[in-house]
Design a protein around this motif. Structure first.
Motif, PDB file in Angstrom:
ATOM      1  N   ARG A   1     -48.683  56.605 -40.714  1.00 18.94           N
ATOM      2  CA  ARG A   1     -48.940  57.071 -39.484  1.00 18.94           C
ATOM      3  C   ARG A   1     -48.361  56.423 -38.196  1.00 18.94           C
ATOM      4  O   ARG A   1     -47.917  57.069 -37.120  1.00 18.94           O
ATOM      5  N   ASP A   2     -48.031  55.154 -38.354  1.00 18.33           N
ATOM      6  CA  ASP A   2     -47.424  54.128 -37.360  1.00 18.33           C
ATOM      7  C   ASP A   2     -45.993  54.593 -37.079  1.00 18.33           C
ATOM      8  O   ASP A   2     -45.612  54.463 -35.799  1.00 18.33           O
ATOM      9  N   TRP A   3     -45.441  55.133 -37.745  1.00 17.44           N
ATOM     10  CA  TRP A   3     -43.966  55.606 -37.654  1.00 17.44           C
ATOM     11  C   TRP A   3     -44.066  56.965 -36.976  1.00 17.44           C
ATOM     12  O   TRP A   3     -44.788  57.823 -37.321  1.00 17.44           O
ATOM     13  N   ARG A   4     -43.317  57.000 -35.718  1.00 13.55           N
ATOM     14  CA  ARG A   4     -43.362  58.200 -34.982  1.00 13.55           C
ATOM     15  C   ARG A   4     -42.218  59.148 -35.139  1.00 13.55           C
ATOM     16  O   ARG A   4     -42.002  60.142 -34.519  1.00 13.55           O
ATOM     17  N   GLY A   5     -41.239  58.559 -36.080  1.00 12.91           N
ATOM     18  CA  GLY A   5     -39.981  59.563 -36.153  1.00 12.91           C
ATOM     19  C   GLY A   5     -40.299  60.274 -37.436  1.00 12.91           C
ATOM     20  O   GLY A   5     -41.417  60.741 -37.805  1.00 12.91           O
ATOM     21  N   GLU A   6     -39.103  60.869 -37.848  1.00 13.21           N
ATOM     22  CA  GLU A   6     -39.150  61.880 -38.938  1.00 13.21           C
ATOM     23  C   GLU A   6     -39.306  61.278 -40.522  1.00 13.21           C
ATOM     24  O   GLU A   6     -38.897  60.239 -40.686  1.00 13.21           O
ATOM     25  N   VAL A   7     -40.058  62.431 -41.269  1.00 10.79           N
ATOM     26  CA  VAL A   7     -40.084  61.651 -42.428  1.00 10.79           C
ATOM     27  C   VAL A   7     -39.574  62.820 -43.277  1.00 10.79           C
ATOM     28  O   VAL A   7     -39.831  64.290 -43.524  1.00 10.79           O
ATOM     29  N   GLY A   8     -38.573  62.637 -44.397  1.00  7.63           N
ATOM     30  CA  GLY A   8     -38.188  63.732 -45.354  1.00  7.63           C
ATOM     31  C   GLY A   8     -36.861  63.291 -45.778  1.00  7.63           C
ATOM     32  O   GLY A   8     -36.389  61.944 -45.960  1.00  7.63           O
ATOM     33  N   VAL A   9     -36.057  63.964 -46.391  1.00  9.70           N
ATOM     34  CA  VAL A   9     -34.818  63.468 -46.840  1.00  9.70           C
ATOM     35  C   VAL A   9     -33.538  63.746 -46.039  1.00  9.70           C
ATOM     36  O   VAL A   9     -33.669  64.512 -45.044  1.00  9.70           O
ATOM     37  N   VAL A  10     -32.763  62.877 -46.043  1.00 12.96           N
ATOM     38  CA  VAL A  10     -31.603  62.906 -44.610  1.00 12.96           C
ATOM     39  C   VAL A  10     -30.873  64.049 -44.653  1.00 12.96           C
ATOM     40  O   VAL A  10     -30.400  64.624 -43.473  1.00 12.96           O
ATOM     41  N   THR A  11     -30.909  64.952 -45.804  1.00 15.07           N
ATOM     42  CA  THR A  11     -29.983  66.160 -45.855  1.00 15.07           C
ATOM     43  C   THR A  11     -30.767  67.249 -44.958  1.00 15.07           C
ATOM     44  O   THR A  11     -30.143  68.076 -44.590  1.00 15.07           O
ATOM     45  N   ALA A  12     -31.929  66.934 -44.760  1.00 15.33           N
ATOM     46  CA  ALA A  12     -32.848  67.849 -43.947  1.00 15.33           C
ATOM     47  C   ALA A  12     -32.434  67.955 -42.579  1.00 15.33           C
ATOM     48  O   ALA A  12     -32.890  68.663 -41.767  1.00 15.33           O
ATOM     49  N   LEU A  13     -31.773  66.693 -42.072  1.00 14.15           N
ATOM     50  CA  LEU A  13     -31.195  66.623 -40.910  1.00 14.15           C
ATOM     51  C   LEU A  13     -29.942  67.378 -40.367  1.00 14.15           C
ATOM     52  O   LEU A  13     -29.676  67.235 -39.227  1.00 14.15           O
ATOM     53  N   LEU A  14     -29.533  67.707 -41.561  1.00 10.84           N
ATOM     54  CA  LEU A  14     -28.159  68.591 -41.187  1.00 10.84           C
ATOM     55  C   LEU A  14     -28.306  69.751 -40.310  1.00 10.84           C
ATOM     56  O   LEU A  14     -29.573  70.449 -40.278  1.00 10.84           O
ATOM     57  N   PRO A  15     -27.515  70.295 -39.476  1.00 10.77           N
ATOM     58  CA  PRO A  15     -27.791  71.384 -38.626  1.00 10.77           C
ATOM     59  C   PRO A  15     -28.166  72.569 -39.376  1.00 10.77           C
ATOM     60  O   PRO A  15     -27.619  72.714 -40.566  1.00 10.77           O
ATOM     61  N   ARG A  16     -28.614  73.412 -38.843  1.00 14.30           N
ATOM     62  CA  ARG A  16     -28.952  74.835 -39.686  1.00 14.30           C
ATOM     63  C   ARG A  16     -27.738  75.621 -39.653  1.00 14.30           C
ATOM     64  O   ARG A  16     -27.649  76.473 -40.517  1.00 14.30           O
ATOM     65  N   SER A  17     -27.126  75.567 -38.566  1.00 12.67           N
ATOM     66  CA  SER A  17     -26.018  76.385 -38.782  1.00 12.67           C
ATOM     67  C   SER A  17     -24.882  75.687 -37.593  1.00 12.67           C
ATOM     68  O   SER A  17     -24.978  74.988 -36.731  1.00 12.67           O
ATOM     69  N   LEU A  18     -23.657  75.993 -37.743  1.00 15.84           N
ATOM     70  CA  LEU A  18     -22.715  75.649 -36.781  1.00 15.84           C
ATOM     71  C   LEU A  18     -21.797  76.644 -36.167  1.00 15.84           C
ATOM     72  O   LEU A  18     -21.531  77.717 -36.996  1.00 15.84           O
ATOM     73  N   THR A  19     -21.609  76.473 -35.002  1.00 16.30           N
ATOM     74  CA  THR A  19     -21.085  77.388 -34.130  1.00 16.30           C
ATOM     75  C   THR A  19     -19.521  77.710 -34.586  1.00 16.30           C
ATOM     76  O   THR A  19     -18.738  78.701 -34.572  1.00 16.30           O
ATOM     77  N   ALA A  20     -18.975  76.473 -34.927  1.00 20.08           N
ATOM     78  CA  ALA A  20     -17.559  76.477 -35.196  1.00 20.08           C
ATOM     79  C   ALA A  20     -17.015  75.640 -36.455  1.00 20.08           C
ATOM     80  O   ALA A  20     -16.595  74.299 -36.122  1.00 20.08           O
ATOM     81  N   PRO A  21     -17.480  76.065 -37.529  1.00 22.85           N
ATOM     82  CA  PRO A  21     -17.370  75.088 -38.710  1.00 22.85           C
ATOM     83  C   PRO A  21     -15.828  74.598 -38.827  1.00 22.85           C
ATOM     84  O   PRO A  21     -15.793  73.529 -39.412  1.00 22.85           O
ATOM     85  N   GLU A  22     -15.055  75.226 -38.494  1.00 17.61           N
ATOM     86  CA  GLU A  22     -13.641  75.193 -39.038  1.00 17.61           C
ATOM     87  C   GLU A  22     -13.238  73.989 -37.994  1.00 17.61           C
ATOM     88  O   GLU A  22     -12.139  73.290 -37.980  1.00 17.61           O
ATOM     89  N   LEU A  23     -13.937  73.824 -36.845  1.00 16.23           N
ATOM     90  CA  LEU A  23     -13.536  72.582 -35.870  1.00 16.23           C
ATOM     91  C   LEU A  23     -14.466  71.417 -36.220  1.00 16.23           C
ATOM     92  O   LEU A  23     -14.242  70.545 -35.258  1.00 16.23           O
ATOM     93  N   SER A  24     -15.215  71.441 -37.218  1.00 13.12           N
ATOM     94  CA  SER A  24     -16.051  70.354 -37.625  1.00 13.12           C
ATOM     95  C   SER A  24     -15.439  69.352 -38.702  1.00 13.12           C
ATOM     96  O   SER A  24     -14.725  69.976 -39.531  1.00 13.12           O
ATOM     97  N   LEU A  25     -15.836  68.208 -38.475  1.00 11.23           N
ATOM     98  CA  LEU A  25     -15.434  67.385 -39.433  1.00 11.23           C
ATOM     99  C   LEU A  25     -16.553  66.437 -39.889  1.00 11.23           C
ATOM    100  O   LEU A  25     -17.484  66.051 -39.293  1.00 11.23           O
ATOM    101  N   ALA A  26     -16.734  66.220 -41.347  1.00 13.46           N
ATOM    102  CA  ALA A  26     -18.064  65.349 -41.704  1.00 13.46           C
ATOM    103  C   ALA A  26     -17.553  64.303 -42.585  1.00 13.46           C
ATOM    104  O   ALA A  26     -16.651  64.144 -43.181  1.00 13.46           O
ATOM    105  N   MET A  27     -18.256  63.145 -42.260  1.00 13.38           N
ATOM    106  CA  MET A  27     -18.364  61.855 -43.050  1.00 13.38           C
ATOM    107  C   MET A  27     -19.453  61.517 -43.412  1.00 13.38           C
ATOM    108  O   MET A  27     -20.567  61.289 -42.781  1.00 13.38           O
ATOM    109  N   ILE A  28     -19.432  61.083 -44.901  1.00 12.02           N
ATOM    110  CA  ILE A  28     -20.833  61.025 -45.481  1.00 12.02           C
ATOM    111  C   ILE A  28     -20.683  59.543 -46.159  1.00 12.02           C
ATOM    112  O   ILE A  28     -19.770  59.461 -46.938  1.00 12.02           O
ATOM    113  N   CYS A  29     -21.710  58.861 -46.348  1.00 11.95           N
ATOM    114  CA  CYS A  29     -21.915  57.410 -46.864  1.00 11.95           C
ATOM    115  C   CYS A  29     -23.300  57.378 -47.422  1.00 11.95           C
ATOM    116  O   CYS A  29     -24.204  57.380 -46.550  1.00 11.95           O
ATOM    117  N   GLY A  30     -23.538  57.149 -48.774  1.00 15.63           N
ATOM    118  CA  GLY A  30     -24.669  56.642 -49.378  1.00 15.63           C
ATOM    119  C   GLY A  30     -24.716  56.753 -50.706  1.00 15.63           C
ATOM    120  O   GLY A  30     -23.730  57.114 -51.264  1.00 15.63           O
TER     121      GLY A  30
END
Lengths: 158, 305
Positions: B208-237
């Motif tokens: 409980r001392d951690w005040r941030g978020e708990v879960g898997v990192v992919t849960a942080l991805l946006p729910r939707s994108l207004t212009a996916p064709e203008l987006s670029l993603a870089m992933i490492c892990g």
């Protein structure tokens, strides 16, 4: 300023995106707006599970108490997320604690009320269940990924 | 291990090179240069960041890397491993973040300030910096995957106005395993008028001392994108995480050619000659480590590849 009804708020919530207005109205009939301060419990493990929560603002967590360690945070949810599915399946008991991590506003849907409506109208029931099944599937996938402990140093040899 | 340099042809035609050469000619890239450990910072229980300065002079230094490229670090009498460059200081010193995994990484982690290591590089294909301008960026890092992305993030922060919305999602095992935590907090405090700049951090488990978020990192991805064709993603892990993250981004509407992953394989020579890091028709050291998802999506599900 226009007062937004629960129907409007539910319609805007990503979880119910695409659901017809009749169904949204049915669901909204079981809902009420709530606000809680940080640290407040929304549900206690083992209690009757008669609700779920559509989070609008703030952050809540699913927790469990581990003897010797105290409360452990299993997962956190924020605006646009949903918490609670114990109301769908017997024995209708909360499996974990639900706690506000910070001040939060959400719509609480009465599970008893919605279960009754779903029983009476299987088309509504199927539409609701499909959404919950999708959410459960996502959470199960995420949980499995975490079970892999991917960031752990399992290649450590020395 | 470095004697392999005698067996290969160093011609530019065979080995496409990137980066700015500070020192002598390109033959230079294949010989370890002496570097001094000028600073050592403990990032987590099994992870340290070393700052490496050229021992003799800047003219005898390795070329400056581009974000996403890597160097080969050589511990004398122990061995050599590839390590991505996580930063370049103003005086030309490199920063490398290393996790204790095997004999060489353990020796690097244990190296004292003032000790000498060998460095050769920079190698590989980096992040698609030239494609990033004016686009919305989604940067997703899991665990120590933040290290190869750090240089890129610093570049993005410096040139913020060149990009549209920026979302940075960082995952770690526990709060005490978060690398570069102080720096992440400084990014989270950055205010910007030019579009979204959202830096989110999540851990797999916490008390409980951690005040941030708990879960898997992919849960942080946006729910939707207004212009996916203008987006670029870089992933490492971890590769499993990258597969799921890339698939999630495709569901959000991103083209596979707009998603980049950093792959990790057993690299030895670092310039596509020894074959240790062969990944179907690619050599990860030479053709990667950064690949578009379009190139490797079908290969990522091939077992034992």
């Amino acid at each position: 300023m226009t007062l937004r009804t629960i129907d409007d708020q539910i319609a805007d919530h990503p979880f119910f995106a695409g659901l017809g207005s009749d169904f949204l109205h049915f669901i909204a009939g079981c809902g009420r707006n709530r606000y809680v301060e940080g640290g407040e419990y929304l549900a206690h493990e083992g209690d009757d599970a008669n609700a779920f929560f559509l989070i609008r603002i703030g952050k809540i967590s699913i927790e469990t108490n581990v003897p010797g360690r105290g409360p452990v945070v299993l997962e956190t949810f924020g605006a646009g997320d949903i918490a609670g599915w114990s109301w769908i399946c017997p024995p209708y008991k909360w499996a974990f604690d639900v706690v506000a991590r910070e001040a939060a506003s959400f719509i609480e849907i009465n599970g008893l009320c919605l279960r009754g409506k779903c029983e009476a109208d299987p088309v509504l029931g199927y539409a609701v269940l499909k959404r919950f099944a999708g959410m459960m599937s996502e959470r199960l996938r995420d949980t499995r990924l975490r079970l892999l402990d991917l960031y752990g140093n399992d290649r450590k040899r020395s | 291990m470095v004697t392999i340099a005698k067996e290969v042809n160093f011609s530019q035609a065979e080995v496409p090179l990137k980066g700015t050469v500070v020192g002598a000619g390109d033959g230079h890239r294949y010989l370890p240069r002496a570097y001094i450990v000028s600073a050592r910072k403990r990032e987590a229980a099994d992870t340290v960041t070393l700052t490496l300065k050229p021992k003799d002079s800047i003219t005898d230094a390795c070329p400056l890397p581009e974000p996403g490229q890597f160097n080969m670090l050589y511990v004398f009498a122990v061995g050599e491993i590839p390590v991505s460059v996580c930063g370049v200081e103003s005086d030309g010193a490199f920063r490398h973040t290393i996790r204790r995994v095997g004999a060489v990484s353990a020796a690097l982690c244990d190296s004292k300030v003032g000790s000498t290591v060998g460095v050769r590089g920079a190698y590989g294909v980096g992040w698609p910096v030239a494609r990033m301008k004016q686009r919305s960026l989604i940067i997703l890092a899991g665990g120590l995957g933040l290290a190869p992305l750090r240089m890129l993030i610093l570049q993005v922060v410096r040139s913020r106005v060149d990009f549209a919305d920026i979302t940075i999602c960082i995952g770690a095992r526990t709060p005490s395993d978060v690398p570069f935590l102080r720096e992440i907090r400084s990014w989270q405090r950055l205010k910007c008028d030019a579009g979204l700049f959202d830096v989110r951090l999540i851990v797999d488990r916490a008390d409980r001392d951690w005040r941030g978020e708990v879960g898997v990192v992919t849960a942080l991805l946006p729910r939707s994108l207004t212009a996916p064709e203008l987006s670029l993603a870089m992933i490492c892990g971890p590769e499993v995480m990258m597969r799921h993250a890339a698939s999630g981004l495709v569901r959000l509407g991103l083209s596979r050619s707009d998603i980049y992953l950093s792959l990790e394989r057993n690299m030895k020579c670092a310039f596509g000659q020894c074959g240790h890091c062969q990944f179907n028709r690619y050599f990860v050291c030479r053709d990667g480590p950064i690949f578009s998802f379009e190139k490797v999506a079908s290969l990522l599900n091939v077992k034992d590849l």
